[in-house]
Motif scaffolding. Structure first.
Motif, PDB file in Angstrom:
ATOM      1  N   GLY A 120      19.474  62.983 -16.557  1.00  0.00           N
ATOM      2  CA  GLY A 120      18.421  63.049 -15.558  1.00  0.00           C
ATOM      3  C   GLY A 120      18.885  62.698 -14.167  1.00  0.00           C
ATOM      4  O   GLY A 120      18.574  63.396 -13.198  1.00  0.00           O
ATOM      5  N   MET A 121      19.664  61.627 -14.015  1.00  0.00           N
ATOM      6  CA  MET A 121      20.041  61.180 -12.681  1.00  0.00           C
ATOM      7  C   MET A 121      21.092  62.083 -12.047  1.00  0.00           C
ATOM      8  O   MET A 121      21.186  62.165 -10.818  1.00  0.00           O
ATOM      9  CB  MET A 121      20.538  59.736 -12.723  1.00  0.00           C
ATOM     10  N   SER A 122      21.890  62.774 -12.860  1.00  0.00           N
ATOM     11  CA  SER A 122      22.925  63.649 -12.309  1.00  0.00           C
ATOM     12  C   SER A 122      22.388  65.033 -11.970  1.00  0.00           C
ATOM     13  O   SER A 122      23.048  65.788 -11.252  1.00  0.00           O
ATOM     14  CB  SER A 122      24.075  63.791 -13.309  1.00  0.00           C
ATOM     15  N   GLY A 123      21.204  65.365 -12.507  1.00  0.00           N
ATOM     16  CA  GLY A 123      20.668  66.711 -12.293  1.00  0.00           C
ATOM     17  C   GLY A 123      21.418  67.771 -13.068  1.00  0.00           C
ATOM     18  O   GLY A 123      21.361  68.945 -12.717  1.00  0.00           O
ATOM     19  N   ASP A 124      22.126  67.380 -14.130  1.00  0.00           N
ATOM     20  CA  ASP A 124      22.893  68.342 -14.933  1.00  0.00           C
ATOM     21  C   ASP A 124      21.942  69.031 -15.915  1.00  0.00           C
ATOM     22  O   ASP A 124      21.547  68.469 -16.934  1.00  0.00           O
ATOM     23  CB  ASP A 124      24.006  67.607 -15.698  1.00  0.00           C
ATOM     24  N   ARG A 125      21.574  70.254 -15.603  1.00  0.00           N
ATOM     25  CA  ARG A 125      20.571  70.964 -16.400  1.00  0.00           C
ATOM     26  C   ARG A 125      21.072  71.289 -17.798  1.00  0.00           C
ATOM     27  O   ARG A 125      20.292  71.313 -18.755  1.00  0.00           O
ATOM     28  CB  ARG A 125      20.130  72.231 -15.669  1.00  0.00           C
ATOM     29  N   GLU A 126      22.365  71.543 -17.943  1.00  0.00           N
ATOM     30  CA  GLU A 126      22.900  71.848 -19.276  1.00  0.00           C
ATOM     31  C   GLU A 126      22.770  70.626 -20.191  1.00  0.00           C
ATOM     32  O   GLU A 126      22.345  70.742 -21.341  1.00  0.00           O
ATOM     33  CB  GLU A 126      24.366  72.267 -19.170  1.00  0.00           C
ATOM     34  N   LEU A 127      23.124  69.459 -19.679  1.00  0.00           N
ATOM     35  CA  LEU A 127      23.008  68.260 -20.494  1.00  0.00           C
ATOM     36  C   LEU A 127      21.536  67.903 -20.717  1.00  0.00           C
ATOM     37  O   LEU A 127      21.159  67.418 -21.791  1.00  0.00           O
ATOM     38  CB  LEU A 127      23.738  67.087 -19.834  1.00  0.00           C
ATOM     39  N   ALA A 128      20.688  68.151 -19.712  1.00  0.00           N
ATOM     40  CA  ALA A 128      19.254  67.884 -19.879  1.00  0.00           C
ATOM     41  C   ALA A 128      18.668  68.765 -20.973  1.00  0.00           C
ATOM     42  O   ALA A 128      17.797  68.326 -21.731  1.00  0.00           O
ATOM     43  CB  ALA A 128      18.523  68.120 -18.562  1.00  0.00           C
ATOM     44  N   ARG A 129      19.144  70.015 -21.077  1.00  0.00           N
ATOM     45  CA  ARG A 129      18.653  70.891 -22.152  1.00  0.00           C
ATOM     46  C   ARG A 129      19.064  70.349 -23.515  1.00  0.00           C
ATOM     47  O   ARG A 129      18.301  70.387 -24.480  1.00  0.00           O
ATOM     48  CB  ARG A 129      19.182  72.321 -21.962  1.00  0.00           C
ATOM     49  N   ALA A 130      20.270  69.825 -23.603  1.00  0.00           N
ATOM     50  CA  ALA A 130      20.717  69.240 -24.875  1.00  0.00           C
ATOM     51  C   ALA A 130      19.897  68.009 -25.233  1.00  0.00           C
ATOM     52  O   ALA A 130      19.751  67.667 -26.412  1.00  0.00           O
ATOM     53  CB  ALA A 130      22.195  68.874 -24.786  1.00  0.00           C
ATOM     54  N   ALA A 131      19.354  67.345 -24.204  1.00  0.00           N
ATOM     55  CA  ALA A 131      18.599  66.119 -24.429  1.00  0.00           C
ATOM     56  C   ALA A 131      17.148  66.380 -24.803  1.00  0.00           C
ATOM     57  O   ALA A 131      16.395  65.426 -25.046  1.00  0.00           O
ATOM     58  CB  ALA A 131      18.647  65.243 -23.173  1.00  0.00           C
ATOM     59  N   ARG A 132      16.739  67.638 -24.842  1.00  0.00           N
ATOM     60  CA  ARG A 132      15.344  67.940 -25.200  1.00  0.00           C
ATOM     61  C   ARG A 132      15.204  68.005 -26.711  1.00  0.00           C
ATOM     62  O   ARG A 132      15.179  69.058 -27.315  1.00  0.00           O
ATOM     63  CB  ARG A 132      14.905  69.255 -24.550  1.00  0.00           C
ATOM     64  N   GLY A 133      15.146  66.871 -27.299  1.00  0.00           N
ATOM     65  CA  GLY A 133      15.038  66.777 -28.749  1.00  0.00           C
ATOM     66  C   GLY A 133      15.356  65.375 -29.198  1.00  0.00           C
ATOM     67  O   GLY A 133      15.713  64.497 -28.403  1.00  0.00           O
TER      68      GLY A 133
END
Length: 545
Positions: free
Chosen positions: A326-339
């Motif tokens: 969240g704090m880095s704005g990394d959308r790829e990692l944020a997508r992995a975190a949706r679960g």
């Protein structure tokens, strides 16, 4: 929102300042004043929540908002986006040295100490000016509010206490240690275990609690060991290994959570620890006593809800990796975190071959792994998640250069120190030491930005949750309603009437979601919780709970 500032005066008097008006009241009249004004939800401004709030709670008065000047001054003094000159002025030396009051034994007024009669209105004006002048004013304002709300929650948790069964705890002790021994003597089963250790080592006078004596006895028995850690002892092929490991386990129980602990920390069926909000530089809490942040599994069965009540236990999965996304704005990692499982999300996205690889890579990035399998995974994942991994790498490099780093909301990292950049003509040994210190500080700052932001998320979580719980309704003070009784970094425990269990579980989850949105806005990834509704804390997380 009104700000009502309270300053201690000699003679059991309180100076109440609001806007440009000031008046004195008797200390005994303070609970009535706060109760009357609380309907308008003002922000109470005082020097130390642990000093002012416990007497109010004892009088049945709950406060929704406050500004803790001691905690907030410490935070602002280290914040990179704040001009420290704006915090200087009258009484600033006393404010800088003001220490926390132990919440379990608050003393509201001192007889002569000038630090006990500081002007809250003067210090509040300085802090407001420092925040207003900062380019990060909005974030700092949120951080100060969350830090102060955490102090309120800590005082409420100490006041209410964790429901604790002395009978269950004593039965656990008797079962594992034997009957309660006379003061100064070891319990029977612990003494028998020590005798087994002495017999197997041929050392009749051995004190197993003495590390030097135990290490020497092990070596005399032909055991080449460097230490007496449990992991080392488990590898020994010798009959002393089993009784020695058992002795260490029982001795830890006796000394840490034995009868003396019960006598000191459990009163009226409640364990009342002493929390210290922002007790670490990252903003995480620590404990001033009672071991509040290290509930051993051996005694968790004694944490039992009252009749007709339950414990709602919730912990968030993989908090710091989600915060990094969240704090880095990394959308790829944020997508992995949706679960529910961020690491498995990385596998499903094709970033790594296994969940273990994902965990090694992310933890390696946050803690500075550069070698072995973890180091290789960091290198591979940096290409997949450049913003997330780049953020912690940049923090590490800044720390090595002695530059300031900060959390998402602006908490500043302590400096490396004045000696790290000494003259290049210094002896080689000194230069080598400086280089080691730089690298060590870089590893610290790498993790500081993530752990500190995780602490901010957790503060926002409990700040919202304590208000949601209050709005569930009920009669009477905090402890008579659903209320927080425990908080540990990424876990909360709520003591609630059984008929409110579902509502409490929903509020715990909603508060976690709200905290993510508040901090990370459109980048908010999931913060999934494991929630258990149990009678005993020992049953939390078990299948079927």
């Amino acid at each position: 929102m009104a700000r009502i500032r309270l300053s201690r005066l000699p003679g059991d008097r309180v100076l109440v300042t609001e806007d440009d008006a000031a008046r004195e009241i008797a200390l005994g009249d303070l609970p009535r004043l706060v109760r009357e004004r609380e309907a308008a939800a003002p922000r109470w401004v005082w020097d130390d929540t642990a000093r002012w709030y416990p007497p109010l709670l004892a009088a049945g008065v709950r406060v929704e908002r406050c500004h803790d000047l001691r905690l907030c001054r410490r935070l602002l003094a280290r914040a990179p986006a704040v001009d420290p000159g704006l915090l200087r002025g009258e009484e600033t030396r006393l404010w800088d040295t003001l220490g926390p009051v132990v919440a379990s034994d608050p003393v509201l007024f001192g007889a002569a100490d000038s630090a006990d009669h500081l002007r809250a209105d003067v210090e509040d004006a300085r802090q407001l000016a420092a925040v207003a002048a900062s380019p990060e004013a909005a974030r700092l304002g949120l951080l100060l509010a969350a830090e102060s709300a955490g102090a309120l929650a800590a005082a409420e948790m100490t006041h209410a206490g964790v429901p604790w069964s002395i009978e269950v705890h004593e039965a656990l002790l008797v079962d594992q240690l034997g009957p309660r021994p006379p003061r100064g003597a070891p319990p029977r089963l612990l003494a028998a275990c020590a005798d087994d250790v002495r017999r197997h080592l041929g050392a009749p006078g051995l004190n197993p609690d003495s590390h030097p004596e135990l290490l020497a006895a092990l070596r005399r028995a032909g055991l080449d060991v460097a230490d007496t850690r449990a992991s080392t002892l488990q590898r020994l092929d010798h009959p002393v290994a089993e009784p020695l490991l058992r002795y260490k386990k029982l001795a830890h129980l006796f000394h840490t959570n034995g009868w003396a602990w019960l006598d000191e920390w459990v009163r009226d069926g409640r364990f009342r620890p002493s929390y210290q909000p922002a007790g670490s530089v990252t903003g995480r809490w620590s404990s001033n006593g009672g071991g509040a942040l290290s509930f051993p599994a051996q005694v968790r069965p004694a944490a039992v809800a009252d009749d007709g009540w339950v414990l709602v236990v919730a912990d968030v999965a993989q908090l710091e990796p989600r915060v990094l996304a969240g704090m880095s704005g990394d959308r790829e990692l944020a997508r992995a975190a949706r679960g529910a499982d961020l690491y498995q999300g990385m596998v499903d996205a094709g970033a790594v071959a296994s969940r273990q690889h994902a965990k090694l890579g992310l933890l390696g990035a946050m803690y500075g792994a550069t070698s072995g399998e973890s180091g290789r995974m960091v290198a591979d994942l940096t290409r997949r998640y450049p913003q997330a991994f780049g953020l912690v790498e940049a923090a590490a490099r800044a720390g090595e250069r002695g530059q300031a780093v900060r959390t998402l909301l602006g908490r500043g990292c302590p400096p490396l120190g004045a000696s790290w950049d000494e003259s290049p003509d210094a002896p080689a040994t000194d230069l080598a030491d400086q280089d080691r210190r730089r690298r060590a500080h870089g590893r610290f700052t790498r993790n500081f930005v993530v752990q500190g932001t995780g602490a901010e998320w957790a503060l926002c979580w409990i700040a919202d949750l304590r208000n949601r719980l209050w709005r569930l309704g009920g009669d009477g003070p905090v402890e008579a309603r659903a209320h927080l009784v425990f908080f540990l970094h990424d876990e909360v425990v709520v003591h609630a009437p059984a008929d409110l269990a579902d509502a409490v579980a929903a509020d715990v989850t909603a508060a976690a979601t709200a905290a993510g949105r508040l901090l990370f806005r459109e980048m908010a990834d999931d913060f999934p919780l494991s929630v258990s509704v149990v009678r005993s804390y020992a049953d939390a997380g078990k299948p079927g709970t």
